[in-house]
Design a protein around this motif. Structure first.
Motif, PDB file in Angstrom:
ATOM      1  N   ASP A 254       0.836  -1.200   0.000  1.00  0.00           N
ATOM      2  CA  ASP A 254       0.000   0.000   0.000  1.00  0.00           C
ATOM      3  C   ASP A 254       0.872   1.252   0.000  1.00  0.00           C
ATOM      4  N   SER A 255       0.215   2.415   0.066  1.00  0.00           N
ATOM      5  CA  SER A 255       0.929   3.680  -0.071  1.00  0.00           C
ATOM      6  C   SER A 255       1.763   4.019   1.150  1.00  0.00           C
ATOM      7  N   LYS A 256       1.584   3.290   2.250  1.00  0.00           N
ATOM      8  CA  LYS A 256       2.355   3.526   3.474  1.00  0.00           C
ATOM      9  C   LYS A 256       3.523   2.547   3.601  1.00  0.00           C
ATOM     10  N   GLY A 257       3.658   1.654   2.623  1.00  0.00           N
ATOM     11  CA  GLY A 257       4.743   0.701   2.658  1.00  0.00           C
ATOM     12  C   GLY A 257       4.387  -0.639   3.268  1.00  0.00           C
ATOM     13  N   VAL A 258       3.155  -0.798   3.734  1.00  0.00           N
ATOM     14  CA  VAL A 258       2.724  -2.073   4.319  1.00  0.00           C
ATOM     15  C   VAL A 258       2.577  -3.097   3.199  1.00  0.00           C
ATOM     16  N   ILE A 259       3.113  -4.294   3.416  1.00  0.00           N
ATOM     17  CA  ILE A 259       3.055  -5.354   2.416  1.00  0.00           C
ATOM     18  C   ILE A 259       2.092  -6.436   2.878  1.00  0.00           C
ATOM     19  N   TYR A 260       1.182  -6.822   1.986  1.00  0.00           N
ATOM     20  CA  TYR A 260       0.275  -7.944   2.227  1.00  0.00           C
ATOM     21  C   TYR A 260       0.769  -9.131   1.405  1.00  0.00           C
ATOM     22  N   VAL A 261       0.834 -10.260   2.062  1.00  0.00           N
ATOM     23  CA  VAL A 261       1.390 -11.465   1.463  1.00  0.00           C
ATOM     24  C   VAL A 261       0.326 -12.552   1.485  1.00  0.00           C
ATOM     25  N   THR A 262      -0.046 -13.083   0.335  1.00  0.00           N
ATOM     26  CA  THR A 262      -0.994 -14.192   0.312  1.00  0.00           C
ATOM     27  C   THR A 262      -0.205 -15.492   0.291  1.00  0.00           C
ATOM     28  N   THR A 263      -0.603 -16.413   1.154  1.00  0.00           N
ATOM     29  CA  THR A 263       0.125 -17.663   1.326  1.00  0.00           C
ATOM     30  C   THR A 263      -0.842 -18.832   1.255  1.00  0.00           C
ATOM     31  N   ALA A 264      -0.299 -20.040   1.337  1.00  0.00           N
ATOM     32  CA  ALA A 264      -1.148 -21.230   1.369  1.00  0.00           C
ATOM     33  C   ALA A 264      -1.761 -21.447   2.743  1.00  0.00           C
ATOM     34  N   ASN A 265      -1.388 -20.601   3.708  1.00  0.00           N
ATOM     35  CA  ASN A 265      -1.845 -20.789   5.087  1.00  0.00           C
ATOM     36  C   ASN A 265      -2.392 -19.515   5.703  1.00  0.00           C
TER      37      ASN A 265
END
Length: 488
Positions: free
Chosen positions: A469-480
């Motif tokens: 996102d624009s604040k640098g937060v990373i979302y990671v989609t995983t198998a779990n």
């Protein structure tokens, strides 16, 4: 009355985000949710175990819902609360924890109902045991419904250990301490499923999380489902892919149909003539075109004008089966096909199928670019070689026109099969999502780090997508589950 109005306001906000609690192999005596009730006998218990499992009749849950609907006026309330209920061998029950961190009067009333029921206990080897189960109460347009929420505990534990094939690199991971990790699953949040291969951040920093079992939005605090009450989809709609265009419109591919969401609502685009083979990805070009990769070519949408790029139009294209596309800062257009990669520079095509570069015999499956003009490509073998393939990994086209190739034999890459790649413009580093080894952090010099479930709070070792996102937060989609990673 003020308390009730406050409670209604809480439910309009839907479910507040939660931390996941990782379950040990014993799977006993764990409170799943942040809001804990300390009045229960916390004798060791198993979670949703047994055959049969502990259960409450649906008739009873419908009765509780009916009582709540009669007593409370929850106008426009949407969201859910999940309760973890301990069921004793005698059939008596006690709520251990729940997901309403405010614990308002309505939540306390639901706890009273759940504690007052007689349940059928779980049995292990024919003997009644202590076991916890989850019950979810959903609030949709002011109406409450309830259901048992069974846990597939295998979804919370990765299958096997991470596949780290690089035996020359010692991963000390000095930067790991600088990140905060939070994970959500469908058992401690309204996520429709733990696996997503279709996620995107819009220009309002809303995460759109698409799965084979539904679509939801997340603003960093609240999950809001996209279902039959606010969209053309239902709560079980399988989402093929999703993206956001330059005007912040959302494009969703569902069941061979393309939907566009604007401030005015949803509309459907009829691309049947072009999309009969199905869409694998929806992408954006730098100039604002929407790109749809299909087995029949690359469909480009510019100002409602549709162009289909295939071998008939561009004979030099290795194949019409297009799998990925990317436009770089020099306006060069890269197309990855099942038979190799081609680049268009001012309408002049260059193919790489037989070139003396890392792209030889490869197709690009992902791309990102740093501020210096270096382009990073994730590679897949056109011959579909299975296993850890040294020809794959990451190809780098440097700004000076020279090529590099990173794999687990010549760099700190732990393995070679890459699912996604992201250049972090806030830290000026590269993040790599791998199929077997978890997350890779590369500082673009010699600093390789590897985070997975055996050495960090990353919930597994199979990573699908990375969005920021624009604040640098990373979302990671995983198998779990869904992981949020934030720099401390």
């Amino acid at each position: 009355m003020l308390a009730l109005l406050s409670q209604i306001k809480i439910y309009k906000l839907s479910l507040i985000c939660l931390f996941v609690i990782f379950l040990p192999s014993a799977l006993s005596a764990q409170n799943l949710f942040l809001s804990k009730i300390d009045i229960c006998n916390t004798t060791d218990f198993c979670m949703d175990c047994g055959d049969p499992k502990a259960t409450c009749d649906q008739f009873t849950l419908d009765y509780i819902s009916d009582q709540i609907n009669r007593k409370y006026i929850l106008k426009d309330a949407n969201g859910s609360i999940t309760f973890q209920v301990l069921v004793e061998p005698s059939g008596f029950s006690c709520v251990l924890s729940h997901t309403d961190i405010n614990t308002g009067p309505l939540t306390w009333e639901l706890i009273r109902y759940l504690n007052g029921n007689i349940w059928r206990p779980a049995k292990v080897n024919g003997k009644p045991v202590f076991a916890s189960v989850n019950v979810v109460f959903r609030f949709i347009n002011g109406k409450v419904s309830a259901a048992m929420q069974r846990m597939d505990l295998s979804e919370l534990k990765p299958a096997g250990d991470p596949g780290v094939y690089n035996n020359r690199t010692v991963y000390t991971n000095p930067s790991l301490k600088n990140y905060e990790f939070k994970t959500w699953t469908k058992y401690n949040s309204p996520l429709p499923d733990n696996i997503s291969q279709a996620a995107v951040i819009d220009k309002s920093d809303i995460l759109w999380y698409g799965t084979a079992r539904g679509l939801t939005r997340f603003d960093g605090q609240t999950f809001n489902p996209v279902n039959e009450y606010n969209s053309p989809f239902n709560s079980e709609t399988a989402v093929g892919d999703i993206t956001v265009d330059k005007d912040n419109n959302k494009w969703v591919y569902v069941n061979h149909k393309m939907f566009k969401y604007t401030d005015a609502g949803w509309q459907i685009y009829d691309f049947k003539k072009f999309l009969s083979a199905g869409v694998t990805h929806i992408l954006n070009s730098r100039r604002g075109d929407l790109l749809f990769t299909t087995k029949d070519g690359l469909l480009a949408l510019r100002k409602d004008k549709v162009i289909l790029l295939n071998k008939k139009l561009i004979p030099q294209l290795p194949s019409s089966n297009v799998l990925y596309a990317f436009e770089d800062s020099k306006k060069r257009f890269w197309i990855g096909t099942s038979k190799g990669t081609m680049m268009m520079d001012h309408n002049v095509p260059t193919t790489y199928s037989k070139s003396n570069t890392p792209l030889k015999g490869m197709y690009i499956s992902g791309a990102t670019e740093d501020e210096k003009g270096n382009i990073y490509f994730s590679l897949r073998d056109c011959n579909q070689v299975q296993g850890n393939n040294e020809k794959e990994g990451i190809a780098v086209l440097r700004a000076d026109g020279t090529w590099l190739h990173y794999n687990d034999q010549n760099s700190g890459m732990p393995s070679n099969r890459v699912n996604d790649i992201l250049y972090d413009k806030y830290e000026h580093i590269l993040w790599v999502a791998t199929e077997e080894s978890g997350l890779v952090r590369f500082d673009l010099k010699d600093g390789w780090e590897n985070y997975h479930n055996n050495n960090s709070n990353v919930p597994g070792h199979t990573i699908y997508q990375l969005v920021q996102d624009s604040k640098g937060v990373i979302y990671v989609t995983t198998a779990n589950g869904l992981l949020m990673m934030k720099k401390i």
